[in-house]
Scaffold this active site. Structure first.
Site, PDB file in Angstrom:
ATOM      1  CD  GLU A  61      -1.865  -2.282   1.296  1.00 49.80           C
ATOM      2  OE1 GLU A  61      -0.641  -2.624   1.797  1.00 49.80           O
ATOM      3  OE2 GLU A  61      -2.678  -3.386   0.993  1.00 49.80           O
ATOM      4  CG  HIS A  97     -10.473  -7.242   6.686  1.00 52.80           C
ATOM      5  ND1 HIS A  97     -10.018  -7.928   7.513  1.00 52.80           N
ATOM      6  CD2 HIS A  97      -9.890  -7.419   5.498  1.00 52.80           C
ATOM      7  CE1 HIS A  97      -9.048  -8.734   6.969  1.00 52.80           C
ATOM      8  NE2 HIS A  97      -8.784  -8.416   5.747  1.00 52.80           N
TER       9      HIS A  97
END
Length: 342
Positions: free
Chosen positions: A80, A149
């Site tokens: 990321e 998540h």
């Protein structure tokens, strides 16, 4: 990056109203922007197969990479910080990247590039550089996906000067706000809810459905209480307003749409008129953005205010634990009735 990326823009064409999913609406907006401006590119993990939620796949099922090629729909390694760092560099070099980070939880691995580089560049260098970057960070509880998540971080990014923060609730707004984000010229944190991807709704392609940043939407008019929310919670709040109507309570529902800048004028006017304002969000209530809205309304109106958010616990994997973090219409109704009694 190929030199074809630098060709002249072409305006999108208006068409009839379509019924699209939340994911398809975003894919349509992105494809229109990419057709209109060859400097618009997208990069991230799994984009070549249409995105993990299908948000890079058109309504006919075609992955956008098949239309625009791998130079503009770029599959990246699982890193990321690298994805965001490359996007910031591309933006400073004149491109308009859409940076896909799969879920907002993973954006924490790219926080320095987004918060210290993208957000501050324009200010640190006297406007010599601009970072017209859109970071797509899906938020919210994702059924049975547990603590890593299922988070909503909109308040974190609203706190950072230089970032615009957007949280659409409908396919039409996902289409219109993504167009506005791509055109803004500044870094935008674009937060789509993970459980809205399949939501169907009308979308009319073309400039008439582009949504200005910082402009709220009145979902339902009312006179007794103002209910303010954004993203998926707008639907729970609207359902709550319908339930309240059966009890003789007229609730006005405002979808904020943009978290920063947020439409203070619309919220303050509604709260002043109804006399009570409840702000509802899926994010944890402690230090959530609802506190900012409640404080602003309390400072500028005579309205009584309250807020409703999730408890300060990680989202559980088991359904019973996950439900503790969800804010459904029943909880909104109970909080609204409690506020009406004050």
């Amino acid at each position: 990056m190929s030199s074809a990326v630098l060709s002249h823009p072409r305006a999108p064409q208006e068409t009839a109203t379509l019924t699209l999913s939340y994911a398809q609406a975003a894919a349509l907006a992105l494809s229109e922007a990419m057709e209109a401006d060859r400097n618009v590119i997208a990069m991230g993990e799994d984009l070549g197969r249409g995105g993990v939620f299908g948000q890079y796949r058109s309504a006919d099922g075609q992955a956008l990479v098949e239309r625009f090629g791998p130079d503009r729909i770029i599959d990246t390694p699982i890193s990321e910080s690298t994805i965001m760092g490359a996007g910031v560099g591309m933006a400073l070099a004149g491109l308009r990247p859409v940076v896909e980070l799969r879920v907002a939880d993973f954006a924490l691995c790219a926080i320095d590039e987004l918060v210290n580089q993208a957000a501050k560049n324009r200010f640190m260098f006297g406007g010599q550089g601009r970072v017209p970057l859109v970071a797509r960070l899906p938020i919210g509880i994702w059924t049975a996906s547990a603590a890593q998540h299922s988070q909503s971080f909109e308040a974190w990014f609203a706190h950072i000067p230089g970032l615009i923060v957007v949280a659409p609730a409908t396919p039409a707004d996902n289409y219109g706000l993504l167009h506005a984000a791509l055109a803004s010229g500044d870094p935008v944190v674009f937060m789509e809810h993970k459980e809205l991807w399949s939501l169907q709704g009308p979308v009319t392609p073309g400039p008439q459905q582009h949504v200005p940043l910082g402009k709220a939407r009145c979902v339902r008019a009312g006179s007794d209480i103002t209910l303010v929310s954004w993203s998926k919670q707008v639907h729970a709040v609207t359902q709550a307003a319908e339930s309240l109507a059966t009890l003789g309570v007229s609730a006005e529902v405002i979808d904020l749409r943009t978290i920063w800048p947020w439409d203070q004028q619309a919220v303050l006017a509604s709260a002043e008129r109804t006399g009570r304002m409840l702000v509802v969000h899926e994010a944890i209530q402690a230090a959530g953005f609802g506190g900012e809205i409640a404080a602003t309304v309390a400072e500028h109106t005579s309205a009584r205010v309250a807020r409703l958010g999730a408890p300060r616990i990680p989202v559980g994997y088991a359904q019973s634990l996950e439900n503790e973090s969800r804010i459904g219409a029943d909880k909104v109704v109970a909080a609204a009735l409690a506020l009406l009694k004050r």
